[in-house]
Design a protein around this motif. Sequence first.
Motif, short mmCIF file in Angstrom:
data_model
loop_
_atom_site.label_atom_id
_atom_site.label_comp_id
_atom_site.label_asym_id
_atom_site.label_seq_id
_atom_site.Cartn_x
_atom_site.Cartn_y
_atom_site.Cartn_z
N ILE A 7 0.84 -1.20 0.00
CA ILE A 7 0.00 0.00 0.00
C ILE A 7 0.87 1.25 0.00
O ILE A 7 0.64 2.19 -0.76
CB ILE A 7 -0.96 0.00 1.21
N PHE A 8 1.88 1.27 0.85
CA PHE A 8 2.72 2.45 0.99
C PHE A 8 3.41 2.83 -0.32
O PHE A 8 3.39 3.99 -0.73
CB PHE A 8 3.77 2.22 2.08
N LEU B 62 3.71 6.01 10.31
CA LEU B 62 4.09 4.64 9.98
C LEU B 62 5.44 4.29 10.59
O LEU B 62 5.59 3.24 11.25
CB LEU B 62 4.13 4.48 8.46
N ASP B 63 6.42 5.16 10.40
CA ASP B 63 7.76 4.89 10.90
C ASP B 63 7.79 4.80 12.43
O ASP B 63 8.43 3.92 13.01
CB ASP B 63 8.74 5.97 10.43
N GLU B 64 7.08 5.73 13.10
CA GLU B 64 7.06 5.73 14.56
C GLU B 64 6.38 4.47 15.10
O GLU B 64 6.84 3.88 16.09
CB GLU B 64 6.35 6.97 15.07
N THR B 65 5.30 4.05 14.44
CA THR B 65 4.59 2.85 14.88
C THR B 65 5.49 1.62 14.79
O THR B 65 5.58 0.82 15.74
CB THR B 65 3.33 2.63 14.04
N VAL C 34 10.12 0.46 4.49
CA VAL C 34 9.28 1.65 4.27
C VAL C 34 9.83 2.92 4.89
O VAL C 34 9.28 4.00 4.67
CB VAL C 34 7.84 1.41 4.78
N ALA C 35 10.90 2.84 5.68
CA ALA C 35 11.40 4.02 6.38
C ALA C 35 11.79 5.12 5.39
O ALA C 35 12.68 4.94 4.56
CB ALA C 35 12.61 3.64 7.24
N THR C 36 11.12 6.27 5.49
CA THR C 36 11.43 7.40 4.60
C THR C 36 11.51 8.73 5.33
O THR C 36 12.05 9.69 4.79
CB THR C 36 10.38 7.52 3.47
#
Length: 851
Positions: free
Chosen positions: A610-611, A627-630, A654-656
């Motif tokens: 999805i991302f 997203l990254d924090e979760t 996914v880290a951006t």
Amino acid sequence: MKISSIIFCVLLLVNCSPKKEIIPGTSLELAIERKNTISNLQYALFFDIPENQKDSIPATVTIRFDLNKLSDVLQLDFNASPENIKKIRVNDQDIKINIENEHILIDKKFLKDNANAINIDFIAGEKALNRNPDYLYTLFVPSRAASCFPVFDQPDLKAIYHLELSIPMTWHALSNGSVLSIDSSTNKKRYSFSNTLATSTYQFAFTAGKFFRAYDPEANMTIYYRETDTAKVSRNLPQIFEMHREAIAWLKDYTGIDYPYEKFDFALMPAFQFGGMEHPGSIFYRERSLFLEPSASINEQLGRASLIAHETAHMWFGNLVTMKWFNDVWLKEVFANFMAAKIVNPAFYQIDHELRFLMAHYPAAYAIDRSQGSHPIQQPLDNLKNAGSVYGAIIYQKAPIMMRNLESLMGEEDFKKGLQEYLKTYSYQNATWDDLVNVLKKHTSKDLEVWNKAWIKTKGMPEITYALSSYNKTVEMKVVNDSSGITWPQFFNVEYKDSKIRFVKEVEIKRDSITRIANADGDDFTVIPNYLGRGYGYFRAPEKDIQYMLSYVETLKDPEARAGIWMNVWEYVLNGELDPKLTLQKLLIALKSERDPLLLDYLTDKIGVIFWQLLTSPQREMINHTLDETLFEQIAIEKDNSLKRIFFNCYRNVATSPEAVANLKKLWKDEITLGLELSERDHILLAYELAVREEKDHQAILTEQLEKISNPDRKKEMEFIMPSLSADASVRDNFFESLKHKENRTHEPWVLEAQRYLNHPLRGNYSVKYVAPSLELLEEMQQTGDIFFPKGWLDATLGEYQTKEAAQSVRDYLMRHKDLRQDLKNKLLQSTDMLFRAESILKKNQVDTPR
């Protein structure tokens, strides 16, 4: 009329008879003709392997066989340079070398009925030799033996092989047979191996090189490997040997047949093209698949066990009994996967194996069957040169689902008895799917023809819907795409709920019938179709039930029920019936409570899809911090190693956000660990991800990481991949241009990893120009690459694009290549399914996709 005139007319008629066309590859017609003509086949092979990788390999072969009523020239397959054939002697008579379209032609006047012998001196072709500086290995599946030596290259001409190898003194060698002798009297070692049992050409194999070896006296097994990390080897070896022993014991008990070959050894190759290859007595594996890191998750451990069980099962299913033609290659793969699922169950008692079967098979099968490139399990095949295209998720993932349905239909014990009879009837022979069906029919009263027609002979999957009948006020379920009398008979569960009652029941879809779920007073009811996920198809639902499933799924205690609903949800997303942003929000909530590693792996995979594909760049920027924090928080607080690693893999993908990229760098530098035990492979992948994000000092990070690698094979791999990560576009361009030359695609796993980084979403605006030329390589790659490489190339190229420009490149290619073979077109349509769906979903949501 004069006698001379009569003779002239006869000669004229003979000479004017149409000459049989010699075509490349092994056609079905040629294979049938040779099977009816040739018997008692034996090969005696000798290869003189030099230490220098660039030097050619002189070789000889003696082919002995009985001949019966040859109607034309004998065609012997050889798909290498004709100049490699140096001398041919037939029945003690030297003959002129005659080669046409990959076949050595031998006039029948040199042959005789019954026993014949052909002696050939040649230079070995190298297409399937996989030569490296200090080792090589063969890989002849599906019909590549002929690219190495003269042979009748078809699976139903099983033969006895005797092999001798001359190799450098510091090398070791392994083949199907046991070592009879090693002569070290010269400056090289000469190995002589025992004769094989009846073996198909694609099953014959050897490897030679600088290997370490370890022996298990309990099972009389030897492993050959190149890993230099002695601690890793010592940690993994006991488990590897034990898993092979247990798989053999289980299969012996299930089939009622002892291990059918003389020995059981295996070799591990650093860049092996597949997870494994089931050569009798000499299995080849990709080294990384078996030598796991200490921090390996339960999913990775289960994957290794399943791979070992799969390849071991092939000793009975595929080797002992082999398909007659590669249109039935699925038959060996379905039983290898089906049996592997059974074999690994006892060793992983903590795993829900019903759930594991769902997650290992259904998502991958759906990915093909929902696409325009879907095809039946049994596919037509006119020539073995195209046999690689029949491989894929349909035979590896869908076929086991169908076989489990068949087992349920017949009953487990009757199914087992049928398989035992099949194996004993066709031992060391070839058989077809129809042969198996005829055996199974003797053990059941069920109509196997209807089942066979629907699940084996027909492509795609059923679309199943339900509605309230205005006639009798019952909720009815039916197949709505049954346009040709194909019903797809099966059993699955549904949940029904209204204001008065809630229940789960098993329903059956069968021929010419409507399935009634429940009585209903009105339309105030909800249904969860395919509640436990065991049905196969697209289960259409109204909007209210889709929203109910999405809100209800995380409350369920049964992991199979959650799996069934999440698989439904994903199909609704891809069909444009559920908003990806809403689904992503629900997935992030579910992450915090999901404790099953199989399901968590599935959910994090969907978050990544999805991302990168179903959100635009601005939408990603809006959500990336959340997203990254979760994910970072879940890594930090999670105590279970397997779950922690799943979160970490998703985070790395996914880290951006600036904070997340900084954290990736800290993890690479070991400044933070979050309780993770990061391996060398983890550090390499972190360096890659930092490079593709063009983090400050990323080139220095890559260089430092390369210097830390001590294993020469892994160092060469990283050196190969690094240009694809360069921030300099000209370096990436030059690297891509190099991939157009087949000699630069020798290590296919390295090529595919590099191609994925070339086409990474963060570089999509630039790299989209690679799409069109990548597609132009498809047909050539199908001929020069191994069986999974063309599809892997397409996935690596197109797998994460979402843009109109990329989609248009595919459409333009299809317009330019209207005569593209259907099997290759299917592969392309499978790989582009997500691209086209992303384009459609973003358009439906009135979002212009980025260019």
